[in-house]
Design an enzyme around this catalytic site. Structure first.
Site, PDB file in Angstrom:
ATOM      1  N   CYS A 196       0.826  -1.204   0.000  1.00  0.00           N
ATOM      2  CA  CYS A 196       0.000   0.000   0.000  1.00  0.00           C
ATOM      3  C   CYS A 196       0.857   1.249   0.000  1.00  0.00           C
ATOM      4  O   CYS A 196       2.004   1.223   0.427  1.00  0.00           O
ATOM      5  CB  CYS A 196      -0.859   0.051   1.267  1.00  0.00           C
ATOM      6  SG  CYS A 196      -2.200  -1.126   1.276  1.00  0.00           S
TER       7      CYS A 196
ATOM      8  N   CYS B 275      -2.913   4.841   2.684  1.00  0.00           N
ATOM      9  CA  CYS B 275      -4.045   3.937   2.400  1.00  0.00           C
ATOM     10  C   CYS B 275      -5.043   3.929   3.559  1.00  0.00           C
ATOM     11  O   CYS B 275      -4.671   3.906   4.727  1.00  0.00           O
ATOM     12  CB  CYS B 275      -3.555   2.515   2.149  1.00  0.00           C
ATOM     13  SG  CYS B 275      -4.920   1.372   1.765  1.00  0.00           S
TER      14      CYS B 275
ATOM     15  N   CYS C 104      -2.250  -2.956  -3.735  1.00  0.00           N
ATOM     16  CA  CYS C 104      -3.562  -2.813  -3.094  1.00  0.00           C
ATOM     17  C   CYS C 104      -4.544  -2.204  -4.102  1.00  0.00           C
ATOM     18  O   CYS C 104      -4.242  -1.228  -4.774  1.00  0.00           O
ATOM     19  CB  CYS C 104      -3.422  -1.895  -1.878  1.00  0.00           C
ATOM     20  SG  CYS C 104      -4.981  -1.402  -1.141  1.00  0.00           S
TER      21      CYS C 104
ATOM     22  N   CYS D   5      -5.883   1.565  -2.600  1.00  0.00           N
ATOM     23  CA  CYS D   5      -5.118   2.824  -2.661  1.00  0.00           C
ATOM     24  C   CYS D   5      -4.284   2.938  -3.944  1.00  0.00           C
ATOM     25  O   CYS D   5      -3.696   3.982  -4.199  1.00  0.00           O
ATOM     26  CB  CYS D   5      -4.234   2.974  -1.429  1.00  0.00           C
ATOM     27  SG  CYS D   5      -2.924   1.751  -1.305  1.00  0.00           S
TER      28      CYS D   5
HETATM   29 ZN   LIG Z   1      -3.936   0.135   0.251  1.00  0.00          ZN
END
Ligand SMILES: [Zn+2]
Length: 361
Positions: free
Chosen positions: A46, A50, A77, A80
């Site tokens: 991330c 995030c 991810c 994000c």
């Molecule tokens: Zn994330």
């Protein structure tokens, strides 16, 4: 002293693990692009800001960038999107939209100031992200638009130049009438100090309201009347259009009846940089063709901003002249339309039919 060293640039000193963890706990946006946090238990990495729930400290490791995380076997991810939203990347995307929306290519200083970076630094950054300098990007953008417009069947060179954003015909117009049209502040302020003429005309798709300042069209909408116009521009002086105005209104009606014939009508409207970039992209869609919201977002250099592109389409103030009806959902369904899906469907069918028949037997 070397001039370069005087330029303030964002510092990118590596962060230690403790600082990284603190940035993650703070969801610190300014740390985005400086490192990614990879979660051992889920295999996902991330950006620091995030919004997802934080793992235990012992389950997160810190890597310098997405490439290093992928190399170590982690996946990005989906929430994000750490690959897309580095801080520098965002600045470059914003600059691309700024350049795309500008009537004339902005200078490096203007682009850098817009992005909030020093010019020399931003020049390097832009080139690193896009492979082009800002000036080369602006040139290629206009060249692409001109090429697309020239390939459009039945279009004249003049209208192609116009559609490409060169604005050769309209620049002279704008210079002559600069003080008559709506300034961005007048636009925001409900048209204060501006006179707006209007007419409601019958078309095969129902009554259309056509409104314009002395500089150009500021509102085209179906099913609206003088009262709706007053609500939109409460501080403007609103008057019925005269004989000269009826010529302009007739051009709009003609465009609705046959949207494949390019009409060179003056426009007087304001929007955010992003909205203007989207509207320019809409005007570049040839009649008889459609695009998805995703393609519009990509066309203005903001591939991640699909939803915002959809909103900007919905904010269009000039129905048909800015052909927001030519944008569909990625799955081919109609999506939305401010004046009803039946009308959107009817416009698209009309364009498809006319472009087929003009292609000949
Ligand atoms: Zn994330």
């Amino acid at each position: 002293m070397n001039q370069m060293t005087d330029i303030p640039v964002p510092t990118h000193t590596p962060l230690d693990d403790e600082s990284c963890w603190e940035a993650v706990l703070r969801r610190d946006r300014t740390a985005d692009g400086r490192f990614v946090g990879a979660v051992l238990t889920t295999g996902i990495y991330c950006k620091p800001s995030c919004a997802a729930r934080h793992p235990l400290r012992e389950n997160m490791i810190f890597l310098p960038d997405p490439a290093a995380a992928r190399e170590a076997g982690f996946r990005a991810c989906l929430r994000c999107r750490p690959d897309e939203v580095g801080r520098d990347r965002l600045a470059v995307e914003a600059a691309q939209a700024f350049i795309a929306a500008a009537q004339t290519p902005p200078s490096l200083d203007e682009v850098a100031a817009h992005a909030g970076y020093a010019p020399h630094h931003f020049h390097r950054l832009f080139k690193r992200e896009t492979g082009l300098t800002p000036a080369a990007f602006a040139r290629s953008l206009r060249a692409e638009r001109l090429k697309a417009a020239l390939e459009e069947e039945g279009g004249s060179v003049t209208s192609a130049i116009y559609e490409a954003g060169y604005n050769a015909p309209s620049r002279a117009y704008a210079d002559a009438q600069r003080h008559l049209g709506m300034t961005p502040s007048a636009w925001k302020d409900g048209g204060s100090g501006v006179t707006i003429s209007y007419m409601v005309r019958e078309t095969s798709l129902g009554p259309v309201l056509v409104a314009a300042t002395a500089k150009g069209l500021c509102r085209i909408s179906f099913d609206e009347d003088e009262e709706a116009l007053r609500r939109r521009f409460p501080n403007a002086q609103i008057v019925p259009g005269d004989a000269a105005f009826s010529t302009l209104a007739a051009q709009v009606v003609k465009l609705i009846e046959d949207p494949t014939q390019p009409v060179d009508v003056p426009i007087d409207m304001c929007g955010t940089v992003f909205q203007q970039a989207v509207w320019a992209a809409l005007r570049a869609i040839p009649p008889g063709e459609t695009r998805s919201y995703r393609e519009i977002a990509a066309a203005i250099g903001r591939p991640g901003a699909v939803r915002a592109a959809g909103t900007a389409c919905g904010d269009n103030v000039l129905a048909v002249v800015i052909p927001c009806h030519r944008v569909l959902r990625s799955d081919g369904t109609l999506g939305g339309y401010a004046y009803g899906l039946e009308r959107k469907q009817a416009l698209l069918e009309r364009e498809a039919r006319i472009s087929e028949s003009s292609a000949g037997p």
